[in-house]
Design an enzyme around this catalytic site. Structure first.
Site, PDB file in Angstrom:
ATOM      1  N   HIS A  46       0.819  -1.205   0.000  1.00 17.25           N
ATOM      2  CA  HIS A  46       0.000   0.000   0.000  1.00 17.25           C
ATOM      3  C   HIS A  46       0.856   1.261   0.000  1.00 17.25           C
ATOM      4  O   HIS A  46       0.354   2.360   0.247  1.00 17.25           O
ATOM      5  CB  HIS A  46      -0.943  -0.001   1.204  1.00 17.25           C
ATOM      6  CG  HIS A  46      -2.037  -1.012   1.090  1.00 17.25           C
ATOM      7  ND1 HIS A  46      -1.795  -2.363   1.112  1.00 17.25           N
ATOM      8  CD2 HIS A  46      -3.372  -0.888   0.930  1.00 17.25           C
ATOM      9  CE1 HIS A  46      -2.928  -3.024   0.977  1.00 17.25           C
ATOM     10  NE2 HIS A  46      -3.905  -2.151   0.859  1.00 17.25           N
ATOM     11  N   TRP A 227     -15.751 -17.794   9.696  1.00 16.26           N
ATOM     12  CA  TRP A 227     -17.085 -17.176   9.735  1.00 16.26           C
ATOM     13  C   TRP A 227     -17.103 -15.899  10.587  1.00 16.26           C
ATOM     14  O   TRP A 227     -17.907 -15.008  10.355  1.00 16.26           O
ATOM     15  CB  TRP A 227     -18.115 -18.178  10.265  1.00 16.26           C
ATOM     16  CG  TRP A 227     -17.734 -18.810  11.567  1.00 16.26           C
ATOM     17  CD1 TRP A 227     -18.006 -18.343  12.823  1.00 16.26           C
ATOM     18  CD2 TRP A 227     -16.985 -20.021  11.733  1.00 16.26           C
ATOM     19  NE1 TRP A 227     -17.476 -19.178  13.773  1.00 16.26           N
ATOM     20  CE2 TRP A 227     -16.846 -20.227  13.136  1.00 16.26           C
ATOM     21  CE3 TRP A 227     -16.430 -20.948  10.857  1.00 16.26           C
ATOM     22  CZ2 TRP A 227     -16.164 -21.329  13.663  1.00 16.26           C
ATOM     23  CZ3 TRP A 227     -15.754 -22.038  11.391  1.00 16.26           C
ATOM     24  CH2 TRP A 227     -15.629 -22.218  12.772  1.00 16.26           C
TER      25      TRP A 227
END
Length: 347
Positions: A46, A227
């Site tokens: 980045h 999850w």
């Protein structure tokens, strides 16, 4: 060929690249500093590596270099801004600064931002708030880039979340996407010909993989915590869009405006001693971190580090030994700085 260059050389080269595409000098200085600092801190994906992609977005009209954030509404400790598709870095820094100013006045400052563009490294703004002496929390939503748990297609964003706890010149800083690894990290390791240290997604056959190229091809990132990361990604997406009165991930899934084009973001600053004493808080933080450091390491000779500690070590090393750059990306950025825009987006 990979190499190390002094920080100022990296920053000034990026700045010239940004000025070559029409960014004004002041904004180019800020953005170049942020990109160079990200690379110096070891977040090359980045930092320098993002410059060719940013240039591509500007040339395609996805980022308005002249746009500035506009106040839409304010309510006590909170303000809402429209970013007008301006430069994501300067939009985000503006909002982080406004959150700090509000926190100085009220103890808490909340600033939400809609219709902005990619903020690059999210941790930049958490570090920024901590360096000013404030506890900082910020996050952004993104387009859908990973599968929700139970799905095999991209249906939620990796929605980076950051939190910083002031601790002198060595704050505790967590900067994490809701995917085990970002696409930027995958791209950086693929360029270097390296595997991921841990499985980061699924290959075309649906098997967990540490091959960054295979994961890029399948577009099936692994949610952090399986999850749990998938659920938190959805919640962060909705919270950012609701608080900013902006777009959710589904609204920016067309991807016609670049990665994170039109996204929503939240910046929160807190006086860390809102209900406590500065001296006792500092002692408590030091006591907690000392206990972490004294935890038995997995490998003899190692020391257990708190989030942000290795970043500071890498930053110090970069300032003394030079900032590491990927040779291919460096050559592209140098070409842009010279006015040659025939570059490939490999970030």
């Amino acid at each position: 060929m990979d190499a190390n260059y002094p920080f100022d050389v990296v920053k000034d080269t990026i700045k010239r690249a940004f000025e070559a595409i029409g960014m004004d000098e002041a904004k180019a200085e800020v953005c170049a500093t942020v990109h160079a600092q990200s690379s110096a801190d070891g977040i090359e994906s980045h930092g320098l590596n993002r410059v060719p992609r940013f240039v591509t977005y500007v040339r395609q009209g996805m980022v308005d270099l002249a746009a500035e954030p506009e106040l839409v509404a304010s309510r006590g400790v909170a303000e809402n801004y429209d970013g007008h598709r301006g430069v994501g870095v300067t939009n985000a820094l503006f909002c982080a600064d406004r959150a700090i100013e509000l926190a100085r006045e009220h103890g808490i400052g909340v600033v939400t931002l809609r219709n902005t563009t990619h903020w690059m490294r999210g941790g930049t703004y958490a570090w920024h708030m901590a360096d000013a002496g404030f506890m900082g929390i910020c996050w952004t939503n993104t387009e859908s880039v990973m599968p929700a748990w139970g799905s095999d297609e991209q249906s939620v964003g990796n929605n980076p979340f950051c939190i910083a706890i002031p601790h002198g010149d060595a704050p505790v800083v967590v900067d994490m996407a809701m995917s085990q690894y970002s696409y930027g990290k995958l791209g950086m390791l693929k360029l270097a010909g390296k595997k991921l240290p841990y499985p980061g997604g699924f290959d075309a056959e649906g098997n967990l993989s540490s091959d960054p190229g295979a994961i890029q091809a399948s577009r099936r990132l692994l949610p952090t915590g399986y999850w749990k990361g998938s659920s938190l990604a959805l919640a962060l997406d909705l919270a950012a869009a609701m608080l900013a009165d902006g777009r959710c991930g589904t609204d920016i899934d067309a991807k016609t405006e670049g990665s994170c084009g039109g996204c929503s973001q939240v910046f929160m600053a807190f006086d860390p001693n809102l209900f406590g004493d500065e001296g006792s808080s500092a002692v408590m933080v030091e006591r907690r971190l000392e206990a972490l450091h004294s935890a038995h390491p997995e490998h003899e000779g190692d020391t257990v580090a708190y989030p942000g500690e290795h970043t500071l070590e890498r930053r110090k090393r970069s300032m003394s030994e030079g900032v590491h750059v990927d040779g291919r990306v460096w050559d592209q950025v140098c070409q842009i700085a010279q006015g040659d825009f025939e570059v490939l987006d490999i970030a």
